[in-house]
Write a protein that holds these residues in place. Structure first.
Motif, mmCIF file in Angstrom:
data_model
loop_
_atom_site.group_PDB
_atom_site.id
_atom_site.type_symbol
_atom_site.label_atom_id
_atom_site.label_comp_id
_atom_site.label_asym_id
_atom_site.label_seq_id
_atom_site.Cartn_x
_atom_site.Cartn_y
_atom_site.Cartn_z
ATOM 1 N N LEU A 76 -38.455 -4.421 16.213
ATOM 2 C CA LEU A 76 -37.233 -4.489 15.418
ATOM 3 C C LEU A 76 -37.225 -5.722 14.510
ATOM 4 O O LEU A 76 -36.751 -5.666 13.377
ATOM 5 N N HIS A 77 -37.751 -6.836 15.024
ATOM 6 C CA HIS A 77 -37.830 -8.043 14.202
ATOM 7 C C HIS A 77 -38.794 -7.831 13.031
ATOM 8 O O HIS A 77 -38.530 -8.261 11.909
ATOM 9 N N THR B 40 -39.400 -18.084 11.161
ATOM 10 C CA THR B 40 -40.024 -16.978 10.433
ATOM 11 C C THR B 40 -39.300 -16.720 9.125
ATOM 12 O O THR B 40 -39.932 -16.565 8.065
ATOM 13 N N GLY B 41 -37.967 -16.664 9.169
ATOM 14 C CA GLY B 41 -37.212 -16.422 7.945
ATOM 15 C C GLY B 41 -37.439 -17.487 6.889
ATOM 16 O O GLY B 41 -37.633 -17.190 5.709
ATOM 17 N N LEU B 42 -37.466 -18.752 7.304
ATOM 18 C CA LEU B 42 -37.672 -19.844 6.353
ATOM 19 C C LEU B 42 -39.075 -19.818 5.768
ATOM 20 O O LEU B 42 -39.266 -20.047 4.566
ATOM 21 N N LEU B 43 -40.075 -19.529 6.612
ATOM 22 C CA LEU B 43 -41.446 -19.456 6.111
ATOM 23 C C LEU B 43 -41.599 -18.338 5.087
ATOM 24 O O LEU B 43 -42.224 -18.518 4.031
ATOM 25 N N LEU B 44 -41.022 -17.177 5.393
ATOM 26 C CA LEU B 44 -41.112 -16.055 4.463
ATOM 27 C C LEU B 44 -40.366 -16.354 3.165
ATOM 28 O O LEU B 44 -40.836 -16.001 2.075
ATOM 29 N N PHE C 69 -37.638 -8.169 9.018
ATOM 30 C CA PHE C 69 -38.196 -9.110 8.055
ATOM 31 C C PHE C 69 -38.988 -8.398 6.958
ATOM 32 O O PHE C 69 -38.968 -8.830 5.800
ATOM 33 N N GLU C 70 -39.669 -7.315 7.287
ATOM 34 C CA GLU C 70 -40.401 -6.584 6.252
ATOM 35 C C GLU C 70 -39.442 -5.887 5.289
ATOM 36 O O GLU C 70 -39.778 -5.677 4.123
ATOM 37 N N SER C 71 -38.252 -5.532 5.755
ATOM 38 C CA SER C 71 -37.267 -4.944 4.855
ATOM 39 C C SER C 71 -36.785 -5.965 3.824
ATOM 40 O O SER C 71 -36.368 -5.614 2.714
ATOM 41 N N LEU C 72 -36.855 -7.251 4.183
ATOM 42 C CA LEU C 72 -36.421 -8.311 3.271
ATOM 43 C C LEU C 72 -37.557 -8.848 2.407
ATOM 44 O O LEU C 72 -37.344 -9.181 1.238
ATOM 45 N N PHE C 73 -38.771 -8.924 2.990
ATOM 46 C CA PHE C 73 -39.862 -9.614 2.307
ATOM 47 C C PHE C 73 -41.071 -8.728 2.012
ATOM 48 O O PHE C 73 -42.064 -9.214 1.492
ATOM 49 N N GLY C 74 -40.972 -7.455 2.363
ATOM 50 C CA GLY C 74 -42.016 -6.512 2.002
ATOM 51 C C GLY C 74 -43.024 -6.256 3.100
ATOM 52 O O GLY C 74 -43.218 -7.096 3.987
ATOM 53 N N LEU D 245 -31.381 -16.103 11.258
ATOM 54 C CA LEU D 245 -31.849 -15.461 10.036
ATOM 55 C C LEU D 245 -32.315 -14.043 10.315
ATOM 56 O O LEU D 245 -33.161 -13.510 9.598
ATOM 57 N N THR D 246 -31.775 -13.433 11.360
ATOM 58 C CA THR D 246 -32.077 -12.053 11.669
ATOM 59 C C THR D 246 -30.802 -11.353 12.098
ATOM 60 O O THR D 246 -29.900 -11.981 12.663
ATOM 61 N N THR D 247 -30.718 -10.069 11.818
ATOM 62 C CA THR D 247 -29.567 -9.270 12.255
ATOM 63 C C THR D 247 -29.903 -8.407 13.461
ATOM 64 O O THR D 247 -29.080 -7.596 13.888
ATOM 65 N N VAL D 248 -31.101 -8.576 14.006
ATOM 66 C CA VAL D 248 -31.530 -7.766 15.138
ATOM 67 C C VAL D 248 -30.740 -8.172 16.381
ATOM 68 O O VAL D 248 -30.699 -9.353 16.733
#
Length: 320
Positions: free
Chosen positions: A52-53, A30-34, A57-62, A216-219
């Motif tokens: 939470l995930h 998911t992180g790489l695709l975004l 990811f929305e906090s990073l990519f909108g 690629l997540t801090t959750v």
């Protein structure tokens, strides 16, 4: 030369989003695709587990970069048809069956149905250009200690299907046989469907082994073998990762002592466990020519090295 099948900004469906192995793999996918400019639609059996995930990811990519879809039963007929609407690609990593309990024919049928369901659903949507499923190394080869292992694109360990059925329930290897039987049956069924129907999308199968590398997540959560490797790095000799790197137990390309040496060289001031003294790893011959070419075509690079992977895996805990 590099290429991409998928137009930037298109949606990629990612299943198994919060599963035991899926949450580890798909936090990276998911992180790489975004990062590459795609949007992601994550499929889970429980949307509450994915919240939470999604926020991370929305906090990073909108907002809107990641949406979550709940599919309680992956094997139900037509369950993915609605989920694939407007998709350009499909990534599938899920195992719809418990490893514990008795063997039963419905177990194999459920895995086969869940795997082929994604291919059938993808065939109903013209926008889908690519489908990728995650199988397992155990579907391609196993061997006895001291004997060479050979694997190619055409090798399947389908002997696990009768082995899982005929092994007694009190055998400690029964869960592994069940897992292997289901995985190999699902992958073989997927290839049969794709070859027989010739859908318009490309189809690839990834067969990972002991999955590792950076998240690629801090959750917070349970990230399967990623956490097991961190546990070994932090000094636990009984980490679940150890049997996977012991040639007498599990035939891997890598060796526990090799991993420990990489950490000692990278962190000379840190106390790392002494070598286990396991016997040398067996010689394993793998025809990876097609997948190596694919990586070069897509990313312009070779495979990550073992050093890249195990150092990336522990980078976060090494700072603590």
């Amino acid at each position: 030369m590099s290429f991409n099948r998928l137009p930037k900004g298109s949606i990629v469906l990612v299943t198994g989003f919060t599963g035991f192995i899926g949450v580890s793999i798909h936090s990276a996918i998911t992180g790489l695709l975004l990062q590459k400019g795609y949007r992601v639609r994550g499929v889970t059996r429980n949307t509450a587990k994915a919240e939470l995930h999604k926020k991370h990811f929305e906090s990073l990519f909108g907002p809107g970069s990641l949406e979550i879809v709940e599919v309680p039963n992956y094997a139900a007929p037509g369950v993915f048809v609605a989920a694939v609407k407007g998709m350009s690609s499909f990534s599938y990593a899920a195992f719809p069956e418990s490893l514990t309990g008795r063997y039963h024919e419905d177990m194999i049928a459920a895995v086969v149905a869940g795997t082929t369901a994604i291919l059938k659903a993808a065939a109903t949507e013209a926008s889908v250009k690519s489908v990728v499923t995650t199988a397992s190394r155990i579907t391609a080869f196993v061997t006895e200690y001291g004997k060479e292992a050979v694997a190619s694109h055409d090798t399947f360990t389908d002997f696990f299907i009768p082995l899982a059925k005929n092994t007694t329930d009190d055998n400690p290897l029964k869960p592994i046989f069940k897992y292997a039987a289901s995985k190999v049956a699902g992958e073989m069924a997927a290839w049969d469907y794709w070859k027989e129907t010739e859908p318009s999308y490309a189809f690839n199968v990834v067969i990972p082994d002991h999955t590792a590398g950076p998240l690629l997540t801090t959750v917070p959560g349970d990230y399967s073998s990623h956490d097991w490797l961190n546990d070994l790095f932090l000094g636990n000799p009984n980490s679940y990762s150890v049997p996977f790197m012991n040639p007498r137990v599990s035939l891997e390309i890598y060796h526990a002592d090799e991993v420990l040496k990489i950490w000692r060289d990278a962190y000379p001031d840190r106390k790392i466990l002494p070598d286990f003294g396991f016997p040398p790893a067996p010689h394993i011959t793998i025809d990876s020519s097609k997948s190596t070419k694919l990586i070069w075509d897509l990313e312009g690079r070779d495979w990550y090295t073992l050093q890249d992977i195990v150092l990336g895996n522990v980078k976060r805990v090494a700072r603590d």
